[in-house]
Design an enzyme around this catalytic site. Sequence first.
Site, PDB file in Angstrom:
ATOM      1  N   LYS A  80       0.947  -1.283  -0.078  1.00 29.91           N
ATOM      2  CA  LYS A  80      -0.006   0.207  -0.198  1.00 29.91           C
ATOM      3  C   LYS A  80       0.895   1.170   0.064  1.00 29.91           C
ATOM      4  O   LYS A  80       2.272   0.829   0.005  1.00 29.91           O
ATOM      5  CB  LYS A  80      -0.979   0.048   1.342  1.00 29.91           C
ATOM      6  CG  LYS A  80      -0.244  -0.222   2.838  1.00 29.91           C
ATOM      7  CD  LYS A  80      -1.127  -0.120   3.740  1.00 29.91           C
ATOM      8  CE  LYS A  80      -1.772  -1.520   3.811  1.00 29.91           C
ATOM      9  NZ  LYS A  80      -3.134  -1.693   4.444  1.00 29.91           N
ATOM     10  N   ARG A  81       0.273   2.339  -0.060  1.00 24.51           N
ATOM     11  CA  ARG A  81       1.050   3.509  -0.118  1.00 24.51           C
ATOM     12  C   ARG A  81       2.006   3.671   1.151  1.00 24.51           C
ATOM     13  O   ARG A  81       1.396   3.158   2.242  1.00 24.51           O
ATOM     14  CB  ARG A  81       0.225   4.907  -0.392  1.00 24.51           C
ATOM     15  CG  ARG A  81      -0.162   5.189  -1.663  1.00 24.51           C
ATOM     16  CD  ARG A  81       0.926   5.291  -2.640  1.00 24.51           C
ATOM     17  NE  ARG A  81       1.604   6.398  -2.455  1.00 24.51           N
ATOM     18  CZ  ARG A  81       1.712   7.455  -3.320  1.00 24.51           C
ATOM     19  NH1 ARG A  81       0.729   7.474  -4.380  1.00 24.51           N
ATOM     20  NH2 ARG A  81       2.032   8.645  -3.063  1.00 24.51           N
ATOM     21  N   THR A 122      -8.875  -1.360   0.661  1.00 25.91           N
ATOM     22  CA  THR A 122      -9.608  -2.022  -0.166  1.00 25.91           C
ATOM     23  C   THR A 122      -8.590  -3.193  -0.484  1.00 25.91           C
ATOM     24  O   THR A 122      -9.078  -4.304  -1.129  1.00 25.91           O
ATOM     25  CB  THR A 122      -9.948  -1.318  -1.465  1.00 25.91           C
ATOM     26  OG1 THR A 122      -8.742  -0.321  -1.932  1.00 25.91           O
ATOM     27  CG2 THR A 122     -11.043  -0.327  -1.448  1.00 25.91           C
ATOM     28  N   LYS A 126      -9.015  -7.618  -1.241  1.00 24.66           N
ATOM     29  CA  LYS A 126      -8.455  -8.280  -2.487  1.00 24.66           C
ATOM     30  C   LYS A 126      -7.836  -9.655  -1.798  1.00 24.66           C
ATOM     31  O   LYS A 126      -7.710 -10.771  -2.321  1.00 24.66           O
ATOM     32  CB  LYS A 126      -7.497  -7.234  -3.238  1.00 24.66           C
ATOM     33  CG  LYS A 126      -8.384  -6.222  -4.059  1.00 24.66           C
ATOM     34  CD  LYS A 126      -7.243  -5.250  -4.499  1.00 24.66           C
ATOM     35  CE  LYS A 126      -8.095  -3.951  -4.730  1.00 24.66           C
ATOM     36  NZ  LYS A 126      -7.276  -3.142  -5.050  1.00 24.66           N
TER      37      LYS A 126
HETATM   38  O1  CJW Z   1      -9.498   6.017  -0.083  1.00 26.76           O
HETATM   39  C1  CJW Z   1      -9.808   4.711  -0.181  1.00 26.76           C
HETATM   40  C2  CJW Z   1      -9.876   4.187   1.020  1.00 26.76           C
HETATM   41  C3  CJW Z   1      -8.688   4.413   2.035  1.00 26.76           C
HETATM   42  C4  CJW Z   1      -8.338   5.796   1.923  1.00 26.76           C
HETATM   43  C5  CJW Z   1      -8.170   6.358   0.434  1.00 26.76           C
HETATM   44  C6  CJW Z   1      -7.999   7.886   0.368  1.00 26.76           C
HETATM   45  O2  CJW Z   1      -7.211   6.279   2.445  1.00 26.76           O
HETATM   46  O3  CJW Z   1      -8.682   4.117   3.108  1.00 26.76           O
HETATM   47  O4  CJW Z   1     -10.125   2.746   1.090  1.00 26.76           O
HETATM   48  C7  CJW Z   1     -10.912   4.544  -1.188  1.00 26.76           C
HETATM   49  O5  CJW Z   1     -12.232   4.819  -0.332  1.00 26.76           O
HETATM   50  N1  CJW Z   1      -7.244   8.472  -0.701  1.00 26.76           N
HETATM   51  C8  CJW Z   1      -7.311   9.788  -0.253  1.00 26.76           C
HETATM   52  N2  CJW Z   1      -8.040   9.948   0.775  1.00 26.76           N
HETATM   53  N3  CJW Z   1      -8.548   8.952   1.169  1.00 26.76           N
HETATM   54  C9  CJW Z   1      -6.677  10.897  -1.173  1.00 26.76           C
HETATM   55  C10 CJW Z   1      -5.906  10.459  -2.333  1.00 26.76           C
HETATM   56  C11 CJW Z   1      -5.383  11.502  -2.949  1.00 26.76           C
HETATM   57  C12 CJW Z   1      -5.017  12.822  -2.542  1.00 26.76           C
HETATM   58  C13 CJW Z   1      -5.817  13.184  -1.476  1.00 26.76           C
HETATM   59  C14 CJW Z   1      -6.368  12.280  -0.707  1.00 26.76           C
HETATM   60  C15 CJW Z   1      -4.401  13.782  -3.419  1.00 26.76           C
HETATM   61  C16 CJW Z   1      -4.389  15.075  -2.839  1.00 26.76           C
HETATM   62  C17 CJW Z   1      -5.105  15.246  -1.422  1.00 26.76           C
HETATM   63  C18 CJW Z   1      -5.680  14.276  -0.850  1.00 26.76           C
HETATM   64  C19 CJW Z   1      -3.868  15.962  -3.619  1.00 26.76           C
HETATM   65  O6  CJW Z   1      -3.699  17.244  -3.163  1.00 26.76           O
HETATM   66  O7  CJW Z   1      -2.918  15.566  -4.577  1.00 26.76           O
END
Ligand code: CJW
Length: 818
Positions: A556-557, A664, A668
Amino acid sequence: MKKVQALPPLGMDKAAIDQDFRRHLGHTLGSVEAEAESRELYEALALSVRDRLMERWKATRVAHETSGNKRAYYLSLEFLMGRALGNAMLNLDMEKSVKEALYEYGLALEDIENEEADAGLGNGGLGRLAACFLDSCATLNLPVVGYGIRYEYGMFRQEIQDGAQVEEPDHWLRNSYVWEVQRPQDTRHVKFGGRSEFYVDSNGASRVRWVDTEIVLAVPHDTAIPGYENETVNTLRLWKAAASDAFELGEFNAGRYPESVANKNEAEHISMVLYPNDSSENGKELRLRQQYFLASASLQDVLAQWVKNNGANFDSFAEKNCFQLNDTHPSVAVAELMRLLMDDYELSWDRAWEITSSTMAYTNHTLLPEALERWPVSLFRKLLPRVVDIIFEINARFLQQVAKKWPGDNERQRRMSIIEEGHEPQVRMAYLAIAGSFSINGVAALHTELLIDGLFRDFCELWPHKFNNKTNGVTPRRWIASCNPELRELLDSTIGDQWVTQLDQLDKLTDSVNDKKFRADWNQVKLNNKQRLAQLVKQDCGVEFDTNSMFDVQVKRIHEYKRQLLNLLHVVYLYNRIKKGQIDNWTPRSVLIGGKAAPGYVMAKQIIKLISNVAQMVNNDPDVGSKLKLAFFPNYRVTAMEVICAGTDLSEQVSTAGKEASGTGNMKFMMNGAVTIGTLDGANIEIREEVGDDNFFLFGLTAAEVEATRPHYDPQSIISSDEEFAEVMALLDSGHFNQFEPGIFDAVIATIRDPQDPWMTAADFRTYVDAQERAAQAYLDTERWTTMSILNSAKSGKFSSDRTIAEYNKEIWRLADN
Ligand code: CJW
């Protein structure tokens, strides 16, 4: 337009495919068949598959356009699609014919598939969720269009040099992308800059127009989204930015040709690159441009189609259209739809607001404060002056509602304002999204509860009916049928093949859980998948995994809240035990950790380096041997997960409780028969509910305990009162893993001892190590582990994205299936 008679449908048998494959090789690509390169073979096959998508795609488009049924639009800055060929062949049911056709030439499908680059237009879970949702919408026959950006460069390629992450650009379009169709006839104009001009229209009404703007063209590139064996093919429409003549005209006329071309570049920068941040915003101007570009082009697209079919009458627009906002990233759409309806189609504020606030729906994906988007009003005003006027008006009217409900509660008005006041006033995008939406949802039960009780509490008191939960899911087509063909076959022969679209059917496996033959087959499938994963690890990490060992995986990240560091502390704990000779009842383990760090996230990058260094030490110590292996998997991506999830025994889901909205990857792994070791966080809670506590290794503080502990959290005393923990910390402190790089891990190690550590890694160390020991003993008992593995798969039905999308449709979109 001239009427041209369409050809009859293309055959799906081996002979028809063989014919087209050779035709594309020779006539489309001009390759000399006897010397065709792998790349040409791939393109010829992909084009042959595409031909078959095309006729179904056309039919679906016509059906959707003529039915007059309601449609939904999934607006997302990210779509992490991965590869398309295998998915298209699976969903069109042409794998068998293709394999037969290729067999004649001694070609292996797998080698050809490996020529395709991942479409990596996303960071992680949020982007991959969007991709799984599109698959489920098409499979459920729902008229849903995905709207996104066609980034020239996707998620960066991660290389590991001397144990550290190095980012390389991902030029995924370099070798022509056969799956997209450019549709220049649907190009839209997106404005930036300039100013608002007030005027009185022919009816005497005062109106606003946005003038002196720069115009950027949005050129749509469509990708086909096939449903599973149902003849439906939906659309993902990705916008590419291009310079308009208007953009360069001034410079060009002044004879400054190079300057005009430079301007062109500036316009095209908008769709140049995906921002590689996951769960933390970076606040760059270009990112806001991307967000507005997507929102404006997509809304104009939908409105133009509406007007084409209905004229400029919007009376039933809200009944027929719904926009789902994938987090706040596209949430400027709320103000943009207002602008288009008022300025371009001359609706009144009240009419426009009625329509906007009954067509927008917002999904929140995170509680982390650093991920909540806010944009400086000054930046907004410079880039989008007309849009910011509208946001202020939305806010003024919204605050009147707040004042009406809580008269005199100025503190509450300040708290809830869409504009955060202060030295540098900011637009709170989540609040804009909430004010403008009729539905607001979280992505797992706990996450939604925390939104309601915490982050959005005030809003929930105002509009309780707007808030709802939609627990995430993943598509069983990609995440079982396609990535685990041996499991697919075993499932088909044991419970029939309906599970592919009705994942609850996996529950029937419980009838076979004691069947000797079935259990042996189950274990054989897992072993073969472990073999495949071990080969990949050997090739990409240079580390040998023994398939008899427990494959323990966290991919994961890289983020502190996901606690790769906790996993690493456990590895060091095991290493220390081996060195001390405490190896009774030992379970050999192969630990795999993979994931990308945001390029600016220093701590995450240090964690990668620490994992690499510990791996070096562990893997080269003759005392350790195959008792313990550790590898860092470079360039983790969709295509890697397809091999990884099938070959995993133990799935690491160890985030600090309350921080992972859903997860998620956890789903999987579960579907493919891995057992989870995890905290009570995100969807882990629901996974454990489904599979039962006996089949899940639970540890750690609950979300409530985490918050209650915070004020008096004392990691130093936790460490000193736990001898084995103290030994682990001493090993790290001693520089054992960085003998030639003194001090480089000081900052990472210090976070574990910090009473302010937001992720409270030390608090969960002991219960984690104990849960790992339970997992290890369960693994030694092969019969017990087999049962656990089968039951995890059997009870994973809830986590199909078909269930999630059916809920979105029933409770938010309300589309008729076509
Ligand atoms: O969304 C998934 C969840 C996971 C959650 C992820 C998420 O961490 O637990 O399973 C699907 O619902 N990704 C982000 N928030 N939550 C996310 C991704 C990219 C982003 C961001 C937040 C990019 C920026 C800012 C906030 C940016 O500014 O480039």
